[in-house]
Design a protein around this motif. Sequence first.
Motif, PDB file in Angstrom:
ATOM      1  N   GLU A 162      21.747  62.849  19.897  1.00 56.77           N
ATOM      2  CA  GLU A 162      21.631  64.081  20.659  1.00 56.77           C
ATOM      3  C   GLU A 162      20.406  64.873  20.191  1.00 56.77           C
ATOM      4  O   GLU A 162      20.091  64.887  18.997  1.00 56.77           O
ATOM      5  N   PRO A 163      19.694  65.536  21.113  1.00 58.36           N
ATOM      6  CA  PRO A 163      18.486  66.280  20.730  1.00 58.36           C
ATOM      7  C   PRO A 163      18.809  67.612  20.067  1.00 58.36           C
ATOM      8  O   PRO A 163      18.451  68.682  20.559  1.00 58.36           O
ATOM      9  N   ARG A 164      19.475  67.528  18.909  1.00 59.86           N
ATOM     10  CA  ARG A 164      19.837  68.721  18.149  1.00 59.86           C
ATOM     11  C   ARG A 164      19.449  68.508  16.685  1.00 59.86           C
ATOM     12  O   ARG A 164      19.413  67.379  16.187  1.00 59.86           O
ATOM     13  N   LEU A 165      19.197  69.615  15.988  1.00 61.28           N
ATOM     14  CA  LEU A 165      18.691  69.554  14.621  1.00 61.28           C
ATOM     15  C   LEU A 165      19.566  68.712  13.703  1.00 61.28           C
ATOM     16  O   LEU A 165      19.083  67.802  13.025  1.00 61.28           O
TER      17      LEU A 165
ATOM     18  N   ASN B 296      21.871  66.492  14.382  1.00 66.32           N
ATOM     19  CA  ASN B 296      21.943  65.086  14.781  1.00 66.32           C
ATOM     20  C   ASN B 296      20.685  64.324  14.386  1.00 66.32           C
ATOM     21  O   ASN B 296      20.755  63.212  13.855  1.00 66.32           O
ATOM     22  N   ILE B 297      19.532  64.930  14.635  1.00 65.09           N
ATOM     23  CA  ILE B 297      18.271  64.262  14.304  1.00 65.09           C
ATOM     24  C   ILE B 297      18.115  64.127  12.788  1.00 65.09           C
ATOM     25  O   ILE B 297      17.724  63.073  12.276  1.00 65.09           O
ATOM     26  N   ALA B 298      18.442  65.199  12.047  1.00 57.57           N
ATOM     27  CA  ALA B 298      18.333  65.144  10.582  1.00 57.57           C
ATOM     28  C   ALA B 298      19.309  64.128   9.996  1.00 57.57           C
ATOM     29  O   ALA B 298      18.965  63.376   9.080  1.00 57.57           O
ATOM     30  N   GLY B 299      20.523  64.101  10.548  1.00 55.42           N
ATOM     31  CA  GLY B 299      21.521  63.148  10.056  1.00 55.42           C
ATOM     32  C   GLY B 299      21.085  61.719  10.269  1.00 55.42           C
ATOM     33  O   GLY B 299      21.225  60.862   9.387  1.00 55.42           O
ATOM     34  N   ARG B 300      20.530  61.451  11.453  1.00 57.92           N
ATOM     35  CA  ARG B 300      20.049  60.103  11.752  1.00 57.92           C
ATOM     36  C   ARG B 300      18.886  59.726  10.836  1.00 57.92           C
ATOM     37  O   ARG B 300      18.768  58.593  10.377  1.00 57.92           O
ATOM     38  N   THR B 301      18.023  60.694  10.577  1.00 60.62           N
ATOM     39  CA  THR B 301      16.867  60.445   9.714  1.00 60.62           C
ATOM     40  C   THR B 301      17.301  60.070   8.306  1.00 60.62           C
ATOM     41  O   THR B 301      16.823  59.088   7.727  1.00 60.62           O
ATOM     42  N   ILE B 302      18.224  60.841   7.737  1.00 54.10           N
ATOM     43  CA  ILE B 302      18.658  60.586   6.361  1.00 54.10           C
ATOM     44  C   ILE B 302      19.417  59.274   6.245  1.00 54.10           C
ATOM     45  O   ILE B 302      19.207  58.500   5.301  1.00 54.10           O
ATOM     46  N   SER B 303      20.307  58.986   7.212  1.00 50.25           N
ATOM     47  CA  SER B 303      21.051  57.721   7.145  1.00 50.25           C
ATOM     48  C   SER B 303      20.109  56.532   7.285  1.00 50.25           C
ATOM     49  O   SER B 303      20.287  55.499   6.630  1.00 50.25           O
ATOM     50  N   SER B 304      19.070  56.672   8.123  1.00 53.10           N
ATOM     51  CA  SER B 304      18.087  55.598   8.283  1.00 53.10           C
ATOM     52  C   SER B 304      17.279  55.410   7.008  1.00 53.10           C
ATOM     53  O   SER B 304      17.037  54.273   6.562  1.00 53.10           O
ATOM     54  N   LEU B 305      16.857  56.523   6.393  1.00 59.07           N
ATOM     55  CA  LEU B 305      16.096  56.443   5.150  1.00 59.07           C
ATOM     56  C   LEU B 305      16.901  55.783   4.043  1.00 59.07           C
ATOM     57  O   LEU B 305      16.385  54.955   3.281  1.00 59.07           O
ATOM     58  N   THR B 306      18.177  56.133   3.940  1.00 60.14           N
ATOM     59  CA  THR B 306      19.037  55.564   2.904  1.00 60.14           C
ATOM     60  C   THR B 306      19.195  54.061   3.091  1.00 60.14           C
ATOM     61  O   THR B 306      19.127  53.283   2.136  1.00 60.14           O
ATOM     62  N   ARG B 307      19.427  53.632   4.351  1.00 57.32           N
ATOM     63  CA  ARG B 307      19.595  52.206   4.624  1.00 57.32           C
ATOM     64  C   ARG B 307      18.319  51.430   4.308  1.00 57.32           C
ATOM     65  O   ARG B 307      18.350  50.410   3.613  1.00 57.32           O
ATOM     66  N   THR B 308      17.173  51.928   4.796  1.00 56.41           N
ATOM     67  CA  THR B 308      15.938  51.187   4.577  1.00 56.41           C
ATOM     68  C   THR B 308      15.476  51.255   3.125  1.00 56.41           C
ATOM     69  O   THR B 308      14.862  50.309   2.620  1.00 56.41           O
ATOM     70  N   GLN B 309      15.788  52.361   2.437  1.00 48.53           N
ATOM     71  CA  GLN B 309      15.476  52.442   1.011  1.00 48.53           C
ATOM     72  C   GLN B 309      16.245  51.367   0.252  1.00 48.53           C
ATOM     73  O   GLN B 309      15.702  50.698  -0.640  1.00 48.53           O
ATOM     74  N   GLY B 310      17.526  51.179   0.604  1.00 51.04           N
ATOM     75  CA  GLY B 310      18.329  50.146  -0.037  1.00 51.04           C
ATOM     76  C   GLY B 310      17.765  48.754   0.205  1.00 51.04           C
ATOM     77  O   GLY B 310      17.754  47.902  -0.690  1.00 51.04           O
TER      78      GLY B 310
END
Length: 411
Positions: free
Chosen positions: A311-314, A316-330
Amino acid sequence: MNRFITSARTQVTFVLVCLLFSGCASVVRNPLPEAFHQDITVLGQDDLRYWGDSPHVNAFPDVASQAELEERYAGIMDREHNYLVISGGGANGAYGAGVLRAWTELGTRPEFTIVTGVSTGALIAPFAFLGSDYDEELETFYTTLDTERLIDARGFFALFGADSIVDTTPLKRVLEEAIDDDMIAAIAREHEKGRILAVGTTHMDAGRSTVWNVTRIAASGHPGATKLVREVLLASASIQGAFPPVYIEVEARDGNTYDEMHSDGGGSSQMFFYPAGADWDRITELLRVQGQPTIWVIRNGFLHAQYETVEPRLLNIAGRTISSLTRTQGIGDFFRIWTLARRDGLQLEVTWIPVAVHDEIEYQPAEAFDPVYMQALFEFAYRQTLAGETWRDFETMLTDIDRVDPGGANP
């Protein structure tokens, strides 16, 4: 929304709300001046930790002679070596706990020469290091504790002077019960054999990963050793912004005492083993390691992408960003460890929460640390390990990265 991202969303909300009030923080500090930060002591010693992002660190201290080496590391010489690496993952640490419990029952779990942990992996690490006698305590920790028993929400107006959105006093009490003087004494005895327990934190002032040698802290004989170990474990598991950082006391070369701010080790890496500059061939030669050493890596998280329309909301976007960063960092940490293992001739065995978990766990977590979800994940890992389906090779890991959450679609 995928049923396995609830806890991550909760953590992200904590962080963002805290950022809104960060300008009002009024925590009083006595911070270590930058000029001293490369030359300090902790508990009167300068060898209890090292920079985790520095490639030029000796995994084992230098010794003056072969006789001193054999005396200091007699307990790990002329034998097989197994190393255990445990990642972060919050409530998903129940996966690693389930793997360890079943591994014990199979009768094939080795004694690990080195154990490293980050974030939730740091909380698992002391129990895994000390062996199967601590399996029951580890299971209790990851299947019965809920959010209320680990953190307290601060009142709205308290946020204006706070360094976090929640208070971790309950978690501190849990650690005081679990990490007692008897456990520290047991860890110290393993240090005398040459074994190593290491935990990673993020040094917020320096902006760098810090690796603490917990075995050496335990064996220091300092009356503050138990307190420091608890602080390091708490710091490693303290999500930046959501949980309060831990202020660790250090002594500078000017003779004064200051504090350093430390928090979640996952802020700098999801997992680690040894520095890239370490001469592992030389280490295995000096220790006369028998056979091929094995690194066992437990990733308390997913590798596959979880497709979701954002969803185009702060939040939602921040949550997706952090979960993506955590997965790719791993994933990046996996590649780093694989590269070191391949270079130095070590065998690598890895495990992570697989796509198949979606077929067995239908329950959606209701809170950040939901004991119902954690119990289900623990039992899934337990059954999978007993069935011999836990440990995989690196090529299988690459295949799982390309998969997506059931019900989703390939991008």
